[in-house]
Design an enzyme around this catalytic site. Structure first.
Site, PDB file in Angstrom:
ATOM      1  N   LYS A 151       0.815  -1.207   0.000  1.00  0.00           N
ATOM      2  CA  LYS A 151       0.000   0.000   0.000  1.00  0.00           C
ATOM      3  C   LYS A 151       0.849   1.257   0.000  1.00  0.00           C
ATOM      4  CE  LYS A 151      -3.305  -2.214   3.054  1.00  0.00           C
ATOM      5  NZ  LYS A 151      -4.122  -2.049   4.248  1.00  0.00           N
ATOM      6  N   ARG A 176      -3.572 -21.792   8.241  1.00  0.00           N
ATOM      7  CA  ARG A 176      -3.790 -20.797   9.299  1.00  0.00           C
ATOM      8  C   ARG A 176      -5.184 -20.931   9.887  1.00  0.00           C
ATOM      9  NH1 ARG A 176      -0.258 -16.482   7.728  1.00  0.00           N
ATOM     10  NH2 ARG A 176      -1.031 -15.243   9.466  1.00  0.00           N
ATOM     11  N   ARG A 205     -12.503  -5.126  12.082  1.00  0.00           N
ATOM     12  CA  ARG A 205     -12.955  -4.194  11.045  1.00  0.00           C
ATOM     13  C   ARG A 205     -14.394  -4.494  10.653  1.00  0.00           C
ATOM     14  NH1 ARG A 205      -8.786  -1.951   8.101  1.00  0.00           N
ATOM     15  NH2 ARG A 205     -10.401  -0.487   7.444  1.00  0.00           N
TER      16      ARG A 205
END
Ligand SMILES: [Zn+2]
Length: 317
Positions: A72, A178, A287
């Site tokens: 980003k 994961r 989030r």
């Protein structure tokens, strides 16, 4: 091309520019400043700059050789200094990079030197063609850093694969090994660099995967589909100039258009484009996460946030 060459990302919610928006800005810079030499540096407020004195000292004289997107943020690759007949002991003989992170409200754009600086312009790089590359940032959540090779290597060490480059095999293995929720995995910059809230939700909707599912619960096929739609979604967003949630403008002052294609993000209470069910919201991995409860079946025991009254439909509809 007029003077509206703003490369700007400005949003009203906590969204940060993600891979497509940063790629859009980087492409604009490649078109406009590649090959230019930095003549001098002027700084305003410096609390978002790593070691401002070093930046002021080492940038002048260097040429902007490449503009890269890394996750980003952007890296402006700078040439080594040419100092005739003198060797430098302070590392100026080596190539270096300027790291530019736009934070939430950062923008970076070349302007004619004769044009007055806008409000919140905190860094000004005078170029060798009567223009200045200006960084403005109202909230100063961005970051500028001058990094020589060892420091740059250290900086990049913690980031995972680029989602446009990761192989299907690697994506499947990483995801299925994961136990973290898939939404959290997509946002984890050590796993994939560049994905944020918008494109995570959009990809999960397209792949029909609930954001709260543990990575390990995905089948190989589901993980493969997710990798494919994630890449497609990011590539389409780049073509459309990113998502203008509030006031994102590309290199020519045009807003991005991908927000018109959002299928989940920000659509709480609206109908799913695929099945007509009501899009819901939940907090996943800290989030806001938007999903269709019908197309994206939730893991056992998971409940979305109650629909706010203003978004609830009248009974029977
Ligand atoms: Zn649906």
């Amino acid at each position: 091309m007029g003077l509206r060459r703003g490369l700007c990302y400005f949003v009203g919610d906590p969204s940060m520019p993600e891979l497509p928006e940063v790629e859009t800005v980087a492409r604009g810079l490649r078109r406009t400043i590649l090959g230019r030499r930095i003549v001098s540096v002027r700084l305003g407020k410096t609390d978002f700059i790593d070691d401002p004195a070093t930046l002021e000292q080492h940038l002048p004289g260097r040429q902007i050789e490449a503009v890269e997107r890394y996750g980003k943020f952007m890296l402006l690759r700078l040439s080594a200094m040419k100092r005739s007949g003198r060797t430098t002991a302070n590392g100026d003989a080596a190539p270096a990079a300027l790291l530019v992170h736009l934070g939430m409200t950062g923008r970076i754009a070349p302007n004619p030197a004769s044009q007055p600086c806008g409000k919140h312009t905190h860094a000004c790089f005078v170029l060798d063609d009567d223009r200045e590359l200006r960084y403005t940032d109202a909230r100063r959540f961005g970051r500028l850093a001058y990094l020589q090779s060892a420091a740059l290597e250290e900086e990049l060490r913690f980031f995972g694969a680029d989602p446009l480059e990761i192989s299907t095999k690697e994506f499947i293995e990483q995801t299925r090994s994961r136990r973290a929720r898939i939404k959290g995995l997509l946002l984890d910059q050590a796993f994939l660099r560049g994905v944020g809230n918008i494109y995570a939700d959009e990809s999960l909707w397209r792949a029909k995967i609930h954001p709260a599912r543990p990575g390990a619960s995905l089948s190989r096929e589901q993980a493969a589909v997710l990798r494919r739609v994630l890449r497609d979604t990011l590539e389409k967003a780049i073509v459309l100039g990113g998502s203008s949630i509030s006031d994102f403008l590309d290199a020519d002052g045009e807003p991005g258009e991908f927000q018109l294609r959002h299928r989940a993000y920000g659509r709480e209470g609206k109908n799913c484009f695929r099945c007509g069910a009501t899009i819901r919201r939940a907090i996943v991995a800290g989030r806001s996460s938007y999903f269709c409860p019908k197309c994206q079946p939730s893991p056992r025991g998971f409940t979305p946030l109650p629909l706010p009254r203003r978004l609830a439909k009248p009974a029977g509809k």
